[in-house]
Each structure stands twice: as C-alpha cells, then as structure tokens.
Design an enzyme around this catalytic site. Structure first.
Site, PDB file in Angstrom:
ATOM      1  N   THR A 274     -10.860  98.963 -36.506  1.00  0.00           N
ATOM      2  CA  THR A 274     -10.054  98.769 -35.291  1.00  0.00           C
ATOM      3  C   THR A 274      -8.600  99.197 -35.433  1.00  0.00           C
ATOM      4  O   THR A 274      -7.938  99.455 -34.423  1.00  0.00           O
ATOM      5  CB  THR A 274     -10.084  97.295 -34.855  1.00  0.00           C
TER       6      THR A 274
ATOM      7  N   GLU B  83     -12.053  94.119 -43.132  1.00  0.00           N
ATOM      8  CA  GLU B  83     -12.743  94.341 -41.856  1.00  0.00           C
ATOM      9  C   GLU B  83     -13.964  95.237 -42.048  1.00  0.00           C
ATOM     10  O   GLU B  83     -15.037  94.970 -41.506  1.00  0.00           O
ATOM     11  CB  GLU B  83     -11.803  94.978 -40.830  1.00  0.00           C
TER      12      GLU B  83
ATOM     13  N   CYS C 238      -8.677  99.337 -31.593  1.00  0.00           N
ATOM     14  CA  CYS C 238      -8.047  98.333 -30.726  1.00  0.00           C
ATOM     15  C   CYS C 238      -7.047  99.003 -29.788  1.00  0.00           C
ATOM     16  O   CYS C 238      -6.200  99.796 -30.216  1.00  0.00           O
ATOM     17  CB  CYS C 238      -7.334  97.296 -31.591  1.00  0.00           C
TER      18      CYS C 238
END
Length: 288
Positions: free
Chosen positions: A165, A129, A200
């Site tokens: 996240t 990511e 998140c």
C-alpha cells in the site's frame, strides 16, 4: 541567519498509524504494560516516547513465550498464523491493522481462489505488510521489488499483481509495464494479466503534493526513521526534484552549513513521522 520555514501540512502519520498509536495510548492509561508485535511505527524517536509510557515491542518468537496477556497488532497487518498463535496462547489482540491493508488482504485471498491464478506482490521483501499479504495465501505468492526481479514470475500462467500500500505509484506502473512487455515477448495472453490498484490513496496523493512542496523551497529537510520503507520512497522523490534535500532521523543530524541567508526551508516527513518531530525541527531551525 534568517530562514523562511514551512512544515508540509500533508506530512506526518497516516490514518492507520494515528489509529494504532491512539489505541496504544488509550490502553496504556489503563495498564502499565502493553506488548506490540513489531514496531508500531518505523520511527525510533516515537518508539522511545511510547516505550516510556509502557509499550514493549516483541517479535514473533517472543510472542510465542507470552500467554494470558494483550498484544497490539500494528497497522501493517499480520498473516492468519499470528491470529492462530494468539488463540493458542490465550492472548487478547488489539487489532490495529489499517482498513486499507485489511481490504488488500481480502482481495488477495479472493484472487487466489480463482483457478490457476499466480499472485504477484510488488513490495519490499521482508516488510511486515508484505509478510502479512503473503500469509493470506499460505506463502504461495511471488514477491518482486524491482524490474530486475521479474524473472521470478511464471509467464505461462495467469498473473494477478498487487502492490504494497505504501509503494511509489510511478514505480508500480513501470513494473506492470515491464511485465506486460515480457508477456508479449513470450507470446502470452495479456487478457490473463490483471493489475490491481492497491496503493493507498492518501499515500499516492502525498507523492504529488510532496513534489510540489519540494519544488517551491530552496532546501528540504526530510525526517523519517531509517527502517521506514515509505520514508525512503518519499525522500527519493524530494531529492529527484530538489537536489538540496537532506534526510535526517533526529535533530542532531542537522548541519547548519546546509543553509544560507534567506533560504526557504521546507520540512516534511514520512507516514511514520510524528507531527511533534516536524515541529521540533522547525523550532531548531528558527534558532539558527
């Protein structure tokens, strides 16, 4: 031995991983083989299951040798260069980038377009990511993974910080506080430091819920792959509130000596841990 066993209802695949796995399974009903750029999930047991139905994991160098085929982009996301490569090699993409990650990529690109902004990303160096996020700004970003690495930042420039996240919200807050203190010490302008809340919500909420879950049981069995960044964070969280927390990857790593008669056992896992694996551990413990 009698044990009271509970599976954490909040554990298991997050939305992004569920979506990626379902898309892979749907495609494999129509095709014998599907390529995935990188592991679709950091869990060897789930990867073995998917491999048996035709999912083949390739890295970027192997993708460069493919053409006229289909490749799945996992939930972690990819930098723009990967999409350019796919077009060059006539590769169709099943893009399963998590919507939360997509939004973060867009926010980083927007921040980078602002004059003289220094982009700082709090995340695991080398994580898929994070690589995708850095790629949004052609590599012009500083990646920090702890307070110890904050000396990489140029404090004379405006700073905009984003988080991977799946990182620990508390750790992100501590890193941001440390940056704020360094700006003060160097006589910088705090108005030029902007913190973006990009963890998140589902992951952040899981931290709170998991702490409560770990506290109410006498023993915690936490299941995740060793490559799972989220798994390490969540297991450490369990261990911090319940010393009798044990991290396993597979059922055969369970030691019966961890348990005593009448123990209350909580079973939980990472965002990359499938429900079937949690249920398998529960069934195994019921047989002790």
């Amino acid at each position: 031995m009698r044990l009271a066993i509970e599976i954490d209802a909040e554990s298991g695949f997050c939305y992004g991983v569920i979506r990626a796995v379902e898309k892979a399974e749907f495609r494999l009903k129509e095709s014998a083989t599907l390529y995935s750029l990188g592991s679709i999930v950091h869990n060897n047991s789930e990867l073995e299951r998917l491999n048996k139905i035709g999912l083949q994991v390739v890295d970027l160098e192997q993708m460069k040798q493919l053409s006229d085929t289909t490749v799945l982009i996992r939930a972690h996301g990819e930098p723009p260069a990967t999409y350019a490569l796919a077009q060059e090699r006539n590769i169709s993409l099943i893009d399963c980038t998590c919507p939360v990650v997509l939004k973060l990529q867009a926010r980083i690109k927007e921040a980078y377009s602002q004059h003289n902004s220094q982009i700082v990303i709090f995340g695991k160096i080398g994580h898929a990511e994070v690589n995708g996020l850095v790629g949004q700004v052609n590599g012009d970003a500083v990646v920090v993974d702890s307070i110890a690495s904050l000396n990489k930042i140029d404090y004379t420039r405006p700073i905009q910080i984003f988080s991977q996240t799946t990182k620990d919200p508390k750790e992100y807050e501590e890193v941001c506080d440390a940056i704020r203190e360094r700006i003060k010490l160097q006589g910088g302008n705090l108005e030029n430091f902007k913190i973006h809340n990009t963890i998140c919500r589902q992951v952040a909420q899981r931290h709170t819920n998991l702490m409560a879950f770990a506290k109410k049981h006498s023993v915690i069995v936490f299941i995740s792959g060793k490559e799972s960044s989220n798994g390490k964070v969540l297991y450490d969280l369990c261990k911090s509130v319940n010393p009798r927390s044990y991290h396993i990857q597979t059922i055969d790593q369970i030691n019966p000596q961890w348990f005593t008669e009448g123990d209350s056992v909580g079973i939980c896992g990472a965002t990359s841990t499938p429900k079937w694996q949690l249920e398998g551990v529960a069934k195994h413990l019921q047989g002790l």
